[in-house]
Structure formats: C-alpha cells, structure tokens
Design a protein around this motif. Structure first.
Motif, PDB file in Angstrom:
ATOM      1  N   ALA A 142       0.842  -1.189   0.000  1.00 45.36           N
ATOM      2  CA  ALA A 142       0.000   0.000   0.000  1.00 45.36           C
ATOM      3  C   ALA A 142       0.882   1.245   0.000  1.00 45.36           C
ATOM      4  CB  ALA A 142      -0.913   0.004   1.215  1.00 45.36           C
ATOM      5  N   GLN A 144      -0.773   4.687  -0.366  1.00 40.77           N
ATOM      6  CA  GLN A 144      -1.505   5.899   0.009  1.00 40.77           C
ATOM      7  C   GLN A 144      -2.944   5.549   0.363  1.00 40.77           C
ATOM      8  OE1 GLN A 144      -0.983   9.219  -2.729  1.00 40.77           O
ATOM      9  NE2 GLN A 144      -3.133   9.771  -2.528  1.00 40.77           N
ATOM     10  N   PHE A 145      -3.483   6.250   1.359  1.00 40.61           N
ATOM     11  CA  PHE A 145      -4.886   6.063   1.710  1.00 40.61           C
ATOM     12  C   PHE A 145      -5.782   6.927   0.833  1.00 40.61           C
ATOM     13  CE2 PHE A 145      -3.400   5.077   6.231  1.00 40.61           C
ATOM     14  CZ  PHE A 145      -3.569   3.715   6.060  1.00 40.61           C
ATOM     15  N   THR A 147      -9.177   9.164   1.293  1.00 38.06           N
ATOM     16  CA  THR A 147      -9.914   9.777   2.401  1.00 38.06           C
ATOM     17  C   THR A 147     -11.060  10.627   1.867  1.00 38.06           C
ATOM     18  OG1 THR A 147      -8.375  11.647   2.447  1.00 38.06           O
ATOM     19  CG2 THR A 147      -7.920   9.821   3.939  1.00 38.06           C
ATOM     20  N   VAL A 153     -11.127   7.367   6.350  1.00 39.54           N
ATOM     21  CA  VAL A 153     -10.318   6.578   5.428  1.00 39.54           C
ATOM     22  C   VAL A 153     -11.241   5.624   4.680  1.00 39.54           C
ATOM     23  CG1 VAL A 153      -8.467   4.877   5.238  1.00 39.54           C
ATOM     24  CG2 VAL A 153      -8.255   6.777   6.842  1.00 39.54           C
ATOM     25  N   ALA A 156      -7.464   2.352  -0.049  1.00 40.89           N
ATOM     26  CA  ALA A 156      -6.021   2.508  -0.207  1.00 40.89           C
ATOM     27  C   ALA A 156      -5.619   2.228  -1.642  1.00 40.89           C
ATOM     28  CB  ALA A 156      -5.279   1.568   0.739  1.00 40.89           C
ATOM     29  N   GLN A 167      -6.490   0.354  -6.881  1.00 40.44           N
ATOM     30  CA  GLN A 167      -7.243   1.079  -5.861  1.00 40.44           C
ATOM     31  C   GLN A 167      -8.279   0.149  -5.249  1.00 40.44           C
ATOM     32  OE1 GLN A 167      -8.806   5.023  -6.807  1.00 40.44           O
ATOM     33  NE2 GLN A 167     -10.746   4.516  -5.775  1.00 40.44           N
ATOM     34  N   VAL A 174     -10.146   0.093   6.991  1.00 43.86           N
ATOM     35  CA  VAL A 174      -8.817  -0.344   6.560  1.00 43.86           C
ATOM     36  C   VAL A 174      -8.017  -0.717   7.813  1.00 43.86           C
ATOM     37  CG1 VAL A 174      -6.654   0.351   5.478  1.00 43.86           C
ATOM     38  CG2 VAL A 174      -8.835   1.093   4.494  1.00 43.86           C
ATOM     39  N   LEU A 176      -4.343  -1.736   9.328  1.00 36.41           N
ATOM     40  CA  LEU A 176      -2.902  -1.783   9.123  1.00 36.41           C
ATOM     41  C   LEU A 176      -2.313  -2.912   9.962  1.00 36.41           C
ATOM     42  CD1 LEU A 176      -2.144   2.041   9.386  1.00 36.41           C
ATOM     43  CD2 LEU A 176      -1.803   0.638   7.344  1.00 36.41           C
ATOM     44  N   MET A 212       2.010   5.741   7.161  1.00 34.46           N
ATOM     45  CA  MET A 212       0.718   5.996   6.536  1.00 34.46           C
ATOM     46  C   MET A 212      -0.301   6.472   7.561  1.00 34.46           C
ATOM     47  SD  MET A 212       0.407   2.898   3.747  1.00 34.46           S
ATOM     48  CE  MET A 212      -1.075   3.589   3.026  1.00 34.46           C
ATOM     49  N   ALA A 216      -2.218  10.127   7.700  1.00 34.42           N
ATOM     50  CA  ALA A 216      -3.677  10.227   7.762  1.00 34.42           C
ATOM     51  C   ALA A 216      -4.152  11.018   8.971  1.00 34.42           C
ATOM     52  CB  ALA A 216      -4.288   8.829   7.801  1.00 34.42           C
ATOM     53  N   LEU A 414     -10.048   3.751  10.090  1.00 28.82           N
ATOM     54  CA  LEU A 414      -8.643   3.346  10.107  1.00 28.82           C
ATOM     55  C   LEU A 414      -8.302   2.623  11.406  1.00 28.82           C
ATOM     56  CD1 LEU A 414      -5.916   3.340   8.680  1.00 28.82           C
ATOM     57  CD2 LEU A 414      -5.427   5.547   9.748  1.00 28.82           C
TER      58      LEU A 414
END
Length: 456
Positions: A142, A144-145, A147, A153, A156, A167, A174, A176, A212, A216, A414
């Motif tokens: 990944a 970039q998120f 938003t 969020v 990604a 995408q 999401v 992580l 990331m 965010a 997120l």
C-alpha cells in the motif's frame, strides 16, 4: 461475512512465514481440555501492568486477557486432531517469576508452542480465507490512503510489481498490519537512539504502516517505545533466562543475572559491548539448576547448539549457535572470544567466593541462585542480543482505531494491530511475563479487530 482484500508487500512465492513460535494466551478450551487451570484475567492484567510500570493501556490489556483464549482456539481450529496434539504446552511454575526470579509475581500458564505445525496452521488459515472469498494482491505494498472530506479513510492505493497501481475501496474500514520499523534507520535513530550499537534481526520492517497512519492524521506513541532484544540462537532459549553467571566479552561480571535476557541489553549498549555476553556454568549444572524455572538441556541435548560437536544440527541456525565446553577456564575464554582471559578467570573466582559465602557481595543476587563453577568441563553460551522486534506503534483506542493527533479521537475507518499499533506494553523493554505474549497479542488483535470491523 465481510468482503476482504489484502495488500501484501511480499510476492506470493516468497512471502515470509511469520508468527512462528509461541502463542501466549490464557483460558483457551485447548488448555482446559489438557487439564490446565484457568487464570483470573484481572489478576493477570494487574501483574502485567506492574511490570510495565503501569504505563500500558489498560483497555487494550483487558481486551487481550479476555479474548486471547478464544482467539487461540480459532487460530488452531483448522488443524486435525493429530496436528493439535503436536502443539506443545509450556508450563512455568507460578511460585517464582520465570524471568525475574526474585519478585514473586509468578508467570502464568498459557503459552503454547505452535512451532511443530506453524507452517501448517498458516497455510490452512490462508486457504480458509481464500475459500471464503478473500482476495490478496501479492507483491503490492500500500502506498496511500483514500480519504473522504470528513477525514474518513475509505480505501487505499497499492503498487504492483510491474509499477501499476490498484485502488481498493473500503466500505467498513482499513486495517494496518505491517509490522514494526526496525529497518528504518531514521525512525530508529529518533525513537530508539539507545540501540545505535545493537544489531537487528529482521528485514523489510520499514514502518510503512506507521508512516501511513501519521500521514492520515494519527500519531506514533510518545513514550518508551518498547523493544524486544533476544538471543534464542546461541544456546537453548529455555536457558537464556536462567541466572547462570554472566560476563561481558571483556570477562567481567556486570549484573544480577536474575534480571533475565530481556533486560540484558540495558547493560550492553556501548560500542564495545554491542549486545554480547556469555553465560557460564560447569558440568554440575543439571543438578545445581534442577529446581530453577525453565527447561534445562542435558549434556547430550545441548550438543545441537555446539558447533564443535558432531551430529545433525536440527532446529537451530548453524551459523549462529555458540555453545562451548572446555576442560579449563582459559580454554573456554578462548572459545567464547573473551578478550581478557585473566579478568574472566578472576570473575569466576570471585563468583565462587560469593557462592561459598552464601551471599552475592557484588550484585545482590539471592543465595538460592548462586551455584559454584568449579567442576570441569566448563560450559559457556555466547549470547548476542539483537533487536527481534520493536513492539510500539501508533496511538490506538480500545477497538484498535487509530487516534487523531489533534483530538485524540478515532480516525473513522482506520485501524492498526500488532506491532503497527502502540499503547500495549508501556515498559522500556519487552517483558517475558508471559512467554509468547508478542505473537499472542498480534494474533489476538487480528482476530478481534477483524470481527469488530466486519460488524460495522
């Protein structure tokens, strides 16, 4: 019932089999079926908090202690009865602490070694997910998120191996789960400057998820940055916390050895030391340490860790084993790479004087842990502690939601788990109050957070 898409940085044909080792937990049906008594989650949590100087997040600890047994049962549910029977339960006496040996807190039963069938578990779990419709983009980290205007969020963007992008839009959230940051030199220099002279065991732990989350609007926790520095490679891991005489590479004794391996790094951070020390004992160790918590390897079993001994070396890293024996202390010093043989011999002599006196005159170790070193052959394990994991991450709430730096409120959509998430430990060093707590925490948070996000 949720639709799951994962972006995985490693390619499918070369992804690491992570999570190997011990799944620390309490109160699973698996343990109960094998006659292991349950543990009061609050009592466990209170003792754990004490070891973390009461700096860990109680809500995260409570969620772990009340759900880890359920998570473990789910984790191994994909195994056959024969495979389940291959799991090993390690019992550590509760009348003495496993690693500190002197504070009386006790280590609780609840560690199951999944090593014998670990790859089978992970392969089965992966297939369970794929059969349920999960999709994985292998070799697609990944970048970039996505938003919404309100800061939520919503997905990604990942980059495939061929350089193209994909995408993924997320209706629920999401998560992580990208590990720690030990291989990012700038982050290590900023958050853990005390480890500048110590090596790192892992690769590709570059803190991508931490970064990331910050981009965010989140924040990386600002206290302690708990780290794990172990050596289970030089000699038997089960003997690493036993309070044998410990000396630096210059031959000098440096601490009360009941502190345990997880704290040894605090004495070995200099450019000269670089995490190296040696455990010393003699041929009577099986009798002298027979009542100590942990598991002793007898003179035959320990040979697998001895590069000078013939025989098959299974279950070890051949280039890292470093256990030796010798008929004289001088010869042992040479084999261990101790730079000042005279200082080493003097350290052993002084230690034996303390044993004879029934009192540690230099560091105050309790007399019951003092054992003479006077009967050849003499044994030595060269330990080299390096960073196994940085178990600190971004600030999260009770449901593992990443918290905004300005408001301390959840960033909608997120979440972070495992070593990407912070606030779980609180202590300067990783406590082995429950061996296997790191993996137990990571697997449990994945299980609990997956259920929670799917329910939104």
């Amino acid at each position: 019932g949720a639709k799951v898409i994962a972006m995985e940085a490693h390619p499918e044909d070369n992804h690491p089999c992570m999570g190997m080792g011990h799944f620390g937990h309490i109160n699973s049906e698996f343990l109960k079926e094998r006659g292991v008594d349950g543990v009061d989650p609050i009592e466990f949590l209170n003792n754990w908090q004490l070891r973390a100087a009461n700096r860990s997040n109680v809500s995260l600890g409570r969620k772990f202690t009340t759900t880890c047994g359920e998570a473990f049962d789910w984790y191994i549910d994909c195994l056959t009865d024969e495979e389940r029977d291959a799991l090993e339960i390690q019992f550590y006496p509760t009348d003495e602490a496993y690693t500190t040996f002197k504070n009386g807190l006790g280590t609780y039963i609840g560690t199951a070694s999944t090593m014998p069938v670990q790859e089978k578990i992970l392969a089965n779990l992966l297939q369970v997910g794929l059969d349920a419709g999960a999709q994985i983009y292998w070799g697609c980290p990944a970048r970039q998120f996505l938003t919404a205007d309100d800061g939520r969020v919503t997905g990604a963007v990942g980059q495939k191996e061929d350089g193209s992008y994909v995408q993924v839009n997320a209706a629920k959230g999401v998560i992580l789960a990208t590990g720690d940051y030990q291989n990012d030199d700038d982050m290590m220099a900023y958050y853990l400057p005390d480890l500048q002279n110590l090596g790192r065991k892992q690769m590709n732990k570059t803190g991508d998820g931490h970064k990331m989350a910050v981009w965010a609007g989140g924040a990386i926790e600002d206290i302690t940055h708990t780290k794990m520095l172990h050596d289970f490679d030089g000699g038997p891991g089960s003997m690493a916390d036993m309070p044998f005489l410990a000396v630096k590479n210059d031959g000098t004794r440096f601490c009360d050895e009941t502190l345990g391996m997880s704290l040894m790094n605090n004495f070995l951070r200099s450019e000269a030391d670089q995490g190296d020390y040696n455990q010393i004992f003699d041929s009577n160790y099986m009798t002298a340490a027979a009542e100590w918590p942990g598991k002793l390897f007898d003179p035959e079993a320990i040979k697998v860790y001895m590069p000078e001994e013939d025989g098959e070396k299974t279950g070890v890293f051949r280039d890292q084993i470093a256990t030796f024996k010798a008929d004289t202390l001088e010869e042992l010093a040479e084999k261990l790479g101790i730079t000042d043989t005279a200082a080493f011999v003097e350290s052993v002599k002084r230690y034996n004087e303390c044993v004879a006196a029934g009192k540690d005159l230099d560091f105050g170790k309790e007399a019951k842990w003092l054992t003479a070193i006077d009967t050849p052959p003499f044994y030595g394990i060269h330990r080299h502690v390096r960073v196994s994991a940085v178990v600190s991450g971004v600030n999260v709430g009770p449901n593992m939601e990443v918290l905004a730096v300005e408001t301390n409120e959840p960033i909608p959509g997120l979440f972070a788990i495992g070593n990407t998430a912070g606030n779980f430990y609180g202590g300067v060093d990783y406590s082995m109050y429950m061996p296997g707590l790191s993996l137990g925490r990571a697997h449990t948070q994945g299980y609990v957070t997956g259920k929670y996000v799917a329910s939104l």
